[in-house]
Write an enzyme that holds these catalytic residues in place. Structure first.
Site, mmCIF file in Angstrom:
data_model
loop_
_atom_site.group_PDB
_atom_site.id
_atom_site.type_symbol
_atom_site.label_atom_id
_atom_site.label_comp_id
_atom_site.label_asym_id
_atom_site.label_seq_id
_atom_site.Cartn_x
_atom_site.Cartn_y
_atom_site.Cartn_z
ATOM 1 N N THR A 1 0.819 -1.133 -0.041
ATOM 2 C CA THR A 1 -0.018 -0.007 0.024
ATOM 3 C C THR A 1 0.944 1.306 -0.120
ATOM 4 O O THR A 1 2.090 0.980 -0.010
ATOM 5 C CB THR A 1 -1.007 0.055 1.188
ATOM 6 N N LYS B 1 6.797 3.862 1.081
ATOM 7 C CA LYS B 1 7.784 4.628 1.445
ATOM 8 C C LYS B 1 7.592 5.589 2.822
ATOM 9 O O LYS B 1 8.786 6.227 3.419
ATOM 10 C CB LYS B 1 8.142 5.694 0.334
ATOM 11 N N GLU C 1 13.642 -2.523 -0.465
ATOM 12 C CA GLU C 1 14.411 -2.037 -1.551
ATOM 13 C C GLU C 1 13.566 -1.419 -2.599
ATOM 14 O O GLU C 1 13.970 -0.494 -3.398
ATOM 15 C CB GLU C 1 15.066 -3.476 -2.144
ATOM 16 N N VAL D 1 12.851 2.717 -3.182
ATOM 17 C CA VAL D 1 13.605 3.368 -4.145
ATOM 18 C C VAL D 1 14.018 2.811 -5.636
ATOM 19 O O VAL D 1 14.538 1.649 -5.305
ATOM 20 C CB VAL D 1 14.884 4.071 -3.698
ATOM 21 N N GLU E 1 0.871 7.523 -8.644
ATOM 22 C CA GLU E 1 -0.324 7.211 -7.871
ATOM 23 C C GLU E 1 -1.368 7.544 -8.408
ATOM 24 O O GLU E 1 -1.798 8.409 -9.254
ATOM 25 C CB GLU E 1 0.201 8.099 -6.464
ATOM 26 N N ASP F 1 7.469 12.271 -3.740
ATOM 27 C CA ASP F 1 7.790 10.963 -3.933
ATOM 28 C C ASP F 1 9.448 10.767 -3.923
ATOM 29 O O ASP F 1 10.029 10.079 -3.252
ATOM 30 C CB ASP F 1 7.065 10.364 -5.097
ATOM 31 N N LYS G 1 12.356 9.390 -1.604
ATOM 32 C CA LYS G 1 13.278 8.426 -2.034
ATOM 33 C C LYS G 1 14.944 8.865 -1.868
ATOM 34 O O LYS G 1 15.675 8.229 -1.315
ATOM 35 C CB LYS G 1 13.247 8.331 -3.514
ATOM 36 N N GLY H 1 5.938 0.992 -12.424
ATOM 37 C CA GLY H 1 5.314 -0.245 -12.633
ATOM 38 C C GLY H 1 5.064 -1.138 -11.996
ATOM 39 O O GLY H 1 5.826 -1.376 -11.183
#
Length: 807
Positions: free
Chosen positions: A548, A572, A599, A602, A660, A671, A675, A789
């Site tokens: 999610t 994240k 992992e 990012v 998103e 975002d 990262k 993706g």
């Protein structure tokens, strides 16, 4: 001569009796058949005695059940030519039983002698039916052959006299049928041989006749590597030494009762444990021989479900003489059975385990014997309840290093604490005491560690079954067989949830129709209940997978990790929130030896975080980072053209699943901020989100109002972006939204790059990162590939899941 013993726990139907007949008739040599009472009959007889003694007419109901069962069995299995004679004998025994129970009811009392006369009926009835079933068999009442003292309920056998009588009566090439459990004293009164008395009867017959083998027929395939009711992967052990069998039996294995097999043990007669329902299986052979043909370090794992620990500690224990003698003498006087003993090397404490039933008696005995020391605070008595004992047993443990490491490592990795442990000098057994609530999990992880080291389970709980979650489940379903056959890894999806419902099935969820199952059988989604359920299930190698972008879901990570559940996340939020939480999550995972894997936070499926960690672990130092980390933004700027303006490019990113659901999250740069912050933290910098400098390429007004408002406002900037794009195109340049870490300071911005920059030729939704380190200084390390993706993100999550298994 062979002795066959049929256990009552497995004789539960006429069909089983037919199987017993087949087994007996297939014997190629004379044999003695020792029969226990049918399943639950001894318990019902005992209950009937207690009810009758308490003037409770409920004893009549039990008597009727006992009567009905034996009459029905006889009616169904016995041949017509012997049926009536057998029924007459059965009714005689049942009439006597009814009269005794009525007498107990009238007298409101029963002596041990009377109770023995009730309990004997179970074996008399069952053996009678088996005898009439076997054509040509010879019946002997064991009370004529086995002689004991006058203890009616747990008699001591006169071995010499009993062996003499057995040898005199049991002769010839025949099948002899005898009841187990019962014997008689010098006055020919019925006595009982105590707990598992039928096994003892069989052992006495085998020893007296120097039988070549004692076959014990039961309802399991033999001695199992662990209790199959608690460990699904338990399997039958082919060979055991008597020492191994007795150790396993002492610690809870129900297949044999150690004292009952002493007669055959002394004579070196082998015991073969076989399954009535599966007679073609070899079963387990127990003998004096030590089996060195297997590479297994241990033979089996046994357990006692419920024990309490009592500890004596203090200066009075360390300095007092004869403390152990006084302690264990007092316990012996009260007939208290001690399961396990351990003592600290400093002699400051003595710990022992007893059953809950014996705990009060033990505490009273200790209080009486050590009253003075307790009052003077020289000795302190502590009690720990609701515990279990697990024992690993095997002759192969002797002089074999690493056994304890495997045992305690398996427990530790799964968050199971050891309250006490003991190991004998023979190195045949290592016993540990743990919390009762962790017993099933502990048995499974130990069994996996010693018997299934080539085969590992992971139990997954997946939150979020949108684009990424759906693809992850598809990939797991597609790859399960491959992982099992080539990596010996079995992935069990135990739970799935979305924002509305959650479904948990300990036996596993069908990954083909999981959505239908969730809709039909799922309950209302509740994150705290989900955490509680995961803790309560306490499954080994549990992994929570977050697919999610939910903040509330990220808030349960710490509770999960503290409960020894690994966490794999594509979300994240946790790693990019306050540094203190990020640090706490990592430290708790390390402390509890579970995995916290992220992992895909990012670069989707790109190995960026693992690469940075590998560089740092190998002694390198991260000096700087420059990266295009938003596959969404890279896709948008790559598809911009005269035909595709900014607003349409954003919509295409959303429709293709690159952004998103609310693309403003990507467009705002938040975002990318998250990262670069995560990467900076992985590189060793203690930064907060506010430390990241953000240079947005859209005005603040685009991020105000509803999503519908956004789609209208962003169109206003289509022409402006198109003019700038054309100018850049003429100069052979393009836009890249870049995250930078330089001199410990992170920033994000829309940057113009020319053809000499590695990001210039970045296609589609690809990502790229340049890592500058002390080793990779003049020429930075470059990682590039798909960075957005559902497929690649799910693949990255899947890879993290597999890393949890350490394969």
């Amino acid at each position: 001569m062979k002795v066959l013993k049929f256990g009552g726990s497995s004789i539960a139907s006429p069909a089983i009796i037919e199987k017993i007949k087949k087994i007996i008739m297939e014997q190629s040599q004379p044999c003695v058949v020792v029969v226990s009472a049918f399943k639950n009959i001894t318990n019902k007889l005992s209950q009937a005695v207690e009810l009758a003694k308490q003037k409770d007419t409920g004893y009549k109901t039990l008597f009727e059940e006992i009567t009905s069962m034996h009459i029905n069995y006889a009616e169904e299995v016995l041949p017509e030519n012997t049926k009536q004679e057998a029924l007459n004998s059965i009714n005689d025994i049942l009439n006597e039983l009814g009269n005794i129970l009525q007498g107990i009811y009238l007298l409101n009392d029963s002596s041990p002698k009377i109770k023995a006369n009730v309990l004997e009926k179970g074996e008399l009835l069952s053996s009678l039916i088996i005898n009439y079933l076997i054509e040509g068999s010879v019946y002997f009442d064991s009370r004529e052959l086995i002689k004991t003292n006058d203890d009616y309920e747990s008699a001591s056998v006169d071995v010499e006299e009993s062996y003499k009588l057995i040898k005199e009566k049991i002769q010839g090439d025949k099948i002899f049928v005898v009841p187990g459990f019962i014997a008689s004293n010098s006055k020919n009164e019925t006595t009982l041989l105590g707990w598992e008395g039928s096994d003892y009867s069989a052992a006495l017959f085998a020893a007296a006749l120097n039988s070549e083998v004692l076959e014990k027929w039961t309802d399991v395939d033999g001695f199992m590597t662990a209790d199959p009711k608690k460990v699904e992967k338990a399997f039958a052990i082919e060979k055991l030494s008597f020492s191994e069998a007795m150790e396993l039996s002492h610690f809870g294995a129900k297949v044999i009762y150690s004292p009952a097999i002493q007669p055959v043990f002394k004579k070196g007669i082998s015991i073969k444990v076989k399954n009535i329902n599966n007679p073609e299986v070899l079963g387990t052979v127990i003998s004096n021989e030590v089996d060195n043909s297997t590479l297994q370090q241990i033979k089996g794992i046994s357990s006692i479900d419920n024990v309490n620990l009592i500890t004596l500690q203090g200066s009075g224990v360390a300095g007092g003489r004869g403390i152990s003698a006084r302690l264990f003498g007092a316990l012996a006087e009260k007939d208290i059975n001690i399961v396990l003993i351990t003592q600290s090397s400093s002699e400051y404490s003595i710990t022992f385990a007893v059953s809950p039933e014996d705990t009060k008696k033990a505490s009273t005995a200790i209080q009486r014997v050590f009253d003075a020391e307790i009052k003077n605070n020289e000795i302190n008595v502590q009690l720990e309840e609701n515990l279990s004992v697990i024992a690993i047993v095997g002759e192969g443990m002797k002089d074999t290093p690493g056994i304890s490491a495997n045992l305690f490592g398996s427990l530790g990795r799964n968050g199971i604490s050891v309250n006490a442990m003991a190991q004998g000098s023979s190195e045949l057994n290592i016993s540990v005491v743990i919390k009762k609530e962790s017993l099933k999990k502990a048995l499974n992880v130990i069994h996996e560690g010693f018997f299934l080291s080539h085969y590992k389970d992971l139990h997954l709980f997946i939150a979020g079954i949108g684009n990424v979650g759906q693809k992850l489940i598809e990939q797991i379903n597609h790859q399960q067989c491959e992982l099992m056959s080539h990596q010996q890894l079995k992935i069990n999806v135990i739970g799935v949830s979305n924002s509305r419902k959650m479904l948990i099935n300990q036996d596993g969820i069908d990954l083909v129709n999981y959505r239908d199952q969730l809709d039909k059988n799922g309950e209302k989604a509740d994150l705290q209940k989900l955490v509680t359920t995961i803790h309560e299930l306490n499954l080994r190698n549990s992994v929570f997978v977050d697919c999610t972008a939910s903040e509330p879901v990220s808030e349960i990570y710490l509770d999960l990790i503290k409960g020894f559940t690994s966490v794999v996340t594509a979300n994240k939020i946790a790693c990019s929130s306050e540094y203190s939480l990020y640090d706490e999550l990592k430290k708790n995972a390390l402390r509890r030896r579970v995995k916290f894997m992220y992992e895909t936070n990012v670069g989707a499926g790109l190995p960026i975080i693992n690469t940075i960690n590998d560089l740092i672990r190998s002694g390198d130092k991260i000096l700087g980072l420059e990266a295009v980390l938003s596959g969404t933004l890279n896709y948008i700027f790559n598809v911009l053209s005269e035909e595709i303006p900014m607003s349409k490019a954003i919509l295409m990113a959303k429709e293709n699943g690159y952004s998103e659901p609310d693309p403003r999250i990507d467009l705002s740069g938040i975002d990318v901020v998250r990262k670069i912050l995560i990467l900076a933290r992985e590189a060793g910098y203690q930064l907060e989100q506010s430390d990241v400098e953000v240079n947005s390429f859209l005005p603040d007004s685009c991020f105000e109002g509803t999503l519908d408002d956004f789609w209208e406002k962003v169109k206003e900037y289509d022409e402006e972006f198109e003019q700038k794009r054309k100018e850049l195109e003429k100069e052979n340049k393009c836009w890249r939204f870049v995250a930078i870490l330089k001199d410990g300071k992170p920033s994000v911005e829309l940057k113009v790059v020319d053809s000499s920059h590695p990001a210039f030729s970045l296609e589609g939704s690809n990502n790229i990162i340049l890592i500058t380190t002390e080793r990779y200084n003049e020429y930075p390390m470059v990682i590039r590939g798909y960075g957005a993706g559902a497929d690649v993100t799910a693949a990255g999550v899947f890879a993290d899941v597999i890393r949890v298994a350490n394969i």
